[in-house]
Design a protein around this motif. Structure first.
Motif, PDB file in Angstrom:
ATOM      1  N   LYS A   1       0.841  -1.190   0.000  1.00  0.00           N
ATOM      2  CA  LYS A   1       0.000   0.000   0.000  1.00  0.00           C
ATOM      3  C   LYS A   1       0.879   1.242   0.000  1.00  0.00           C
ATOM      4  N   GLY A   2       0.519   2.228  -0.836  1.00  0.00           N
ATOM      5  CA  GLY A   2       1.265   3.472  -0.893  1.00  0.00           C
ATOM      6  C   GLY A   2       0.525   4.595  -0.192  1.00  0.00           C
TER       7      GLY A   2
ATOM      8  N   ARG B   1      -2.902  13.911  -4.041  1.00  0.00           N
ATOM      9  CA  ARG B   1      -3.560  12.969  -4.952  1.00  0.00           C
ATOM     10  C   ARG B   1      -2.644  12.567  -6.098  1.00  0.00           C
ATOM     11  N   ALA B   2      -1.721  13.461  -6.445  1.00  0.00           N
ATOM     12  CA  ALA B   2      -0.815  13.167  -7.553  1.00  0.00           C
ATOM     13  C   ALA B   2       0.293  12.194  -7.155  1.00  0.00           C
ATOM     14  N   GLY B   3       0.413  11.924  -5.855  1.00  0.00           N
ATOM     15  CA  GLY B   3       1.487  11.058  -5.385  1.00  0.00           C
ATOM     16  C   GLY B   3       1.433   9.660  -5.985  1.00  0.00           C
ATOM     17  N   LYS B   4       0.239   9.126  -6.162  1.00  0.00           N
ATOM     18  CA  LYS B   4       0.103   7.781  -6.749  1.00  0.00           C
ATOM     19  C   LYS B   4       0.674   7.758  -8.162  1.00  0.00           C
ATOM     20  N   TRP B   5       0.286   8.755  -8.976  1.00  0.00           N
ATOM     21  CA  TRP B   5       0.778   8.794 -10.353  1.00  0.00           C
ATOM     22  C   TRP B   5       2.276   9.047 -10.390  1.00  0.00           C
ATOM     23  N   TRP B   6       2.747   9.977  -9.538  1.00  0.00           N
ATOM     24  CA  TRP B   6       4.147  10.375  -9.590  1.00  0.00           C
ATOM     25  C   TRP B   6       5.083   9.218  -9.244  1.00  0.00           C
TER      26      TRP B   6
END
Length: 236
Positions: free
Chosen positions: A215-216, A221-226
């Motif tokens: 789990k991250g 919200r951009a952390g997942k994509w980054w």
């Protein structure tokens, strides 16, 4: 002039009203009933249903598929007398409990996971479990700790106590939760591992199965994509 003086005297009303509204919003909470097909809420700071439930489902299924489900039940009393075998049938599992070695406090989830694991054992036709209340009483009356049952002599005393109480057992089941944490700037990855260990009371041999979920955690919200986007930025 009068209009200007009026506005000056009433200029405090706006900020105060805004503060009251914001304060009121902070104390307001809403709720709704989840449907069976609604996804589990993914916790923003620690593991929750979206982590624990799949771990239990996978680990229990893998473990029970490997264990023989038909046994002739027997136990030995402290004075060395062997109680005759009972007819073969579903194997009886004594679930000792859950040991939390992760980086998080489980709060109310620990008892819920116990009940989920216990229910899945009883829901399998080849197994049945001993009541948790009987297990707790047996540990108390024999003055034994869960980890001390790895010693064969202690295991025999514990099993004999349950046998005399009408619950002879075939297996001891232990559950352990561990975690591993990786940090990268403002992003954290935590790997959750649930391990189930089933000990055969007669032979002392054991079977171990586990399940893991990664789990991250991010500060935006951009952390997942980054970190986990198409360009695999998490690797460096």
């Amino acid at each position: 002039m009068r209009r200007r003086e009026f506005l000056k005297q009433t200029s405090w009303i706006g900020p105060v009203a805004a503060a009251v509204l914001v304060g009121g919003c902070k104390s307001t909470q809403y709720a709704h009933i989840l449907k069976s097909d609604d996804i589990d809420l993914v916790g923003s700071h620690q593991a929750g249903s979206a982590v624990w439930n799949p771990l239990v489902d996978e680990a229990v299924a893998k473990l029970l598929s490997r264990c023989p489900d038909v046994h002739a039940t027997r136990f030995e009393t402290p004075d060395g007398q062997v109680v005759p075998n009972m007819p073969a049938g579903p194997a009886t599992v004594c679930f000792i409990g859950i040991e939390n070695k992760s980086a998080e406090e489980m709060v109310d989830f620990k008892d819920q996971l116990y009940e989920r694991i216990d229910s899945q054992i009883n829901g399998n036709g080849g197994f049945r479990s001993v009541s948790r209340r009987m297990v707790d009483v047996a540990l108390h009356e024999t003055a034994l700790r869960p980890d001390s049952l790895y010693i064969p002599e202690n295991r025999d005393v514990f099993a004999a106590h349950l046998g005399r109480a009408g619950s002879p057992i075939n297996y001891l089941l232990y559950a352990r939760i561990t975690s591993g944490t990786t940090e990268r700037n403002d992003t954290t990855q935590r790997d959750y591992l649930l391990t189930l260990e089933m000990v055969d009371l007669e032979s002392g041999e054991y079977i171990k199965e586990s399940a893991t979920i990664r789990k991250g955690y991010h500060d935006s919200r951009a952390g997942k994509w980054w970190n986990y986007g198409p360009f695999k930025q998490a690797d460096g």
